[in-house]
Design a protein around this motif. Sequence first.
Motif, short mmCIF file in Angstrom:
data_model
loop_
_atom_site.label_atom_id
_atom_site.label_comp_id
_atom_site.label_asym_id
_atom_site.label_seq_id
_atom_site.Cartn_x
_atom_site.Cartn_y
_atom_site.Cartn_z
N LYS A 34 1.16 -25.76 -57.95
CA LYS A 34 2.28 -26.38 -58.86
C LYS A 34 2.34 -27.49 -59.13
N LEU A 35 1.00 -28.32 -58.51
CA LEU A 35 0.43 -29.94 -60.04
C LEU A 35 0.00 -30.47 -60.90
N ARG A 36 -0.94 -28.51 -61.22
CA ARG A 36 -1.15 -28.50 -62.24
C ARG A 36 0.01 -28.09 -63.39
N LEU A 37 0.70 -27.33 -63.02
CA LEU A 37 1.71 -27.39 -64.22
C LEU A 37 2.89 -28.87 -64.40
N ALA A 38 2.96 -29.91 -62.80
CA ALA A 38 3.95 -30.61 -62.81
C ALA A 38 3.56 -31.70 -64.06
N GLN A 39 2.06 -31.65 -63.36
CA GLN A 39 1.10 -32.18 -64.68
C GLN A 39 1.21 -32.00 -66.09
N ARG A 40 1.68 -31.17 -66.62
CA ARG A 40 1.38 -30.59 -68.12
C ARG A 40 3.64 -30.89 -68.57
N GLN A 41 3.50 -30.60 -67.08
CA GLN A 41 5.74 -31.12 -67.37
C GLN A 41 5.82 -32.93 -66.94
N ASN A 42 4.85 -33.73 -67.11
CA ASN A 42 5.00 -35.12 -66.37
C ASN A 42 6.54 -34.94 -65.81
N GLN A 43 5.77 -34.38 -65.04
CA GLN A 43 6.52 -34.68 -63.51
C GLN A 43 6.21 -34.19 -61.74
N LEU A 44 5.39 -35.06 -62.06
CA LEU A 44 3.92 -34.39 -60.84
C LEU A 44 4.99 -35.81 -59.58
N PRO A 45 4.63 -35.64 -58.04
CA PRO A 45 5.40 -36.13 -57.22
C PRO A 45 4.85 -37.09 -56.63
N LYS A 46 5.80 -38.35 -56.11
CA LYS A 46 5.64 -39.24 -55.89
C LYS A 46 5.15 -39.55 -54.44
N VAL A 47 5.34 -38.77 -53.90
CA VAL A 47 4.66 -38.81 -52.40
C VAL A 47 4.66 -37.13 -51.68
N VAL A 48 3.86 -36.70 -51.57
CA VAL A 48 4.02 -35.04 -50.25
C VAL A 48 3.64 -35.06 -49.27
N ILE A 49 4.78 -34.35 -49.08
CA ILE A 49 4.65 -34.79 -47.15
C ILE A 49 4.43 -33.03 -46.66
N PRO A 50 2.71 -32.84 -45.68
CA PRO A 50 2.72 -32.24 -45.64
C PRO A 50 3.50 -31.52 -44.30
N VAL A 51 3.67 -30.98 -43.26
CA VAL A 51 4.12 -30.20 -41.96
C VAL A 51 2.87 -29.85 -41.85
N HIS A 52 2.52 -30.12 -40.03
CA HIS A 52 1.70 -30.57 -39.33
C HIS A 52 2.83 -28.59 -38.08
N PHE A 53 3.21 -27.67 -39.18
CA PHE A 53 3.66 -26.45 -37.91
C PHE A 53 2.81 -26.66 -37.35
N ALA A 54 3.51 -26.45 -35.60
CA ALA A 54 3.39 -25.67 -34.15
C ALA A 54 3.13 -26.46 -34.06
N GLY A 55 1.99 -28.10 -34.05
CA GLY A 55 0.78 -28.51 -33.83
C GLY A 55 -0.03 -28.57 -34.17
N GLN A 56 -0.30 -27.78 -35.56
CA GLN A 56 -1.70 -27.69 -36.15
C GLN A 56 -1.63 -27.99 -37.41
N SER A 57 -2.77 -28.83 -37.56
CA SER A 57 -3.00 -29.90 -39.20
C SER A 57 -2.89 -29.00 -40.03
N CYS A 58 -2.14 -29.05 -41.34
CA CYS A 58 -2.43 -28.87 -42.32
C CYS A 58 -3.97 -29.67 -43.06
N ASP A 59 -4.52 -28.42 -43.51
CA ASP A 59 -5.67 -29.03 -44.42
C ASP A 59 -6.17 -30.22 -45.37
N MET A 60 -5.66 -31.17 -44.50
CA MET A 60 -5.55 -32.67 -44.57
C MET A 60 -6.55 -33.01 -46.11
N GLN A 61 -7.81 -32.58 -45.92
CA GLN A 61 -9.16 -33.01 -46.89
C GLN A 61 -8.67 -32.62 -48.06
N ALA A 62 -8.54 -31.48 -48.15
CA ALA A 62 -8.22 -30.50 -49.64
C ALA A 62 -6.96 -31.60 -49.69
#
Length: 386
Positions: free
Chosen positions: A114-142
């Motif tokens: 989604k980021l690759r496409l947004a960059q081509r369209q000049n529509q990148l996000p200012k903020v991304v909010i990953p949700v640690h669903f059910a108590g497990q962390s997202c892959d935050m390093q990546a």
Amino acid sequence: MIPYGKQQLDAADLAAVQEVLQSNWLTQGPKVPAFEQAIADYCQVSFAVAVNSATSALHIACLALGVGPGARVWTSPNSFVASANCALYCGATVDFVDIELDSGNMSVAALEEKLRLAQRQNQLPKVVIPVHFAGQSCDMQAIAALAEQYGFHIIEDASHAIGARYQNQPVGNCRYSDITVFSFHPVKIITSGEGGMTTTQNPKLARKMQMLRSHGITSEATELTEPSHGVWYYQQQLLGFNYRLTDIHAALGLSQFSKLDSFVSARQQLVEHYNQAFNRYAEIKPLSQHPDSYSSYHLYVVRLISLTQEQHKVCVGYLRQHGIVGHLHYTPIYLQPYYQQLGFKAGYCPQAENYYQQAVTLPLFPGLTPEAQQFVVTTLSAFLEQ
């Protein structure tokens, strides 16, 4: 009825609240900074800012990072609506990144695409909010590596994940994010009645969130734009809000915090029993756990992969008819009527919708007795075997 989640209060919790009720401070007293310091120390972070809910925390976190009209915020569709609403409160636009079917967390591969496409369209996000669903962390390093590459900020929505760990470090240490948000709602790991907290390593973000939670007001001499008129003097410098946590709530949260690790341990043991009991059913798939993560298990979710959408609905009803509050976390946010009015359509995040048609939340809380848990197992098994 056996609820899917509930608070676990003891005499010490009641005494902590009573102590505040009998003191001179009900609102902005010593318990709020003590609660903040306890969370900051636990998370190994420099600053913690307490507020009256995680929704408020998400809102001021977005504002502190400069989210406003024209900005874009991306989050997970597999969450409570507050994870997306916070962007709309700021006048920004919101979009959604699909999830991993097995974990329920934001898919790094989907985010990267989604980021690759947004960059081509000049529509990148200012903020991304990953949700640690059910108590497990997202892959935050990546995710942080993508933030470095594409230039966005990160707010970790850890409303489910106080007490969790990622790469053997506490969730909330902001190693891979600008701000982390916690919730202390009664069904969460620990409760303050209602309440939330932000953590950050950035002193400027911390100070801005402190002002935003209290009407945008400061009385700090170093921050005043003119000499103080007296000891009573203050200035409103931002359009802030009354998002403050009271000493009553902080006292309960602080007492509950002393039991955080034992609560998480109890949840881990209950999950282990569930997983062993359901191991013989190929059609029951508990959420997968990443080897870098130690989940606080706010929720116990299984996917019933052999059921049709109608059977899935019948299953939840069957559990409730037998005294078990089976639940669903979550309907994809963009399928809510309000978000449909914003132009989102079914099929936008296929994995989130597949998950929605299979997932069932089963009771999980430290006070769940072995007998009650076995009843849940037996009842779900009976439904699948009929």
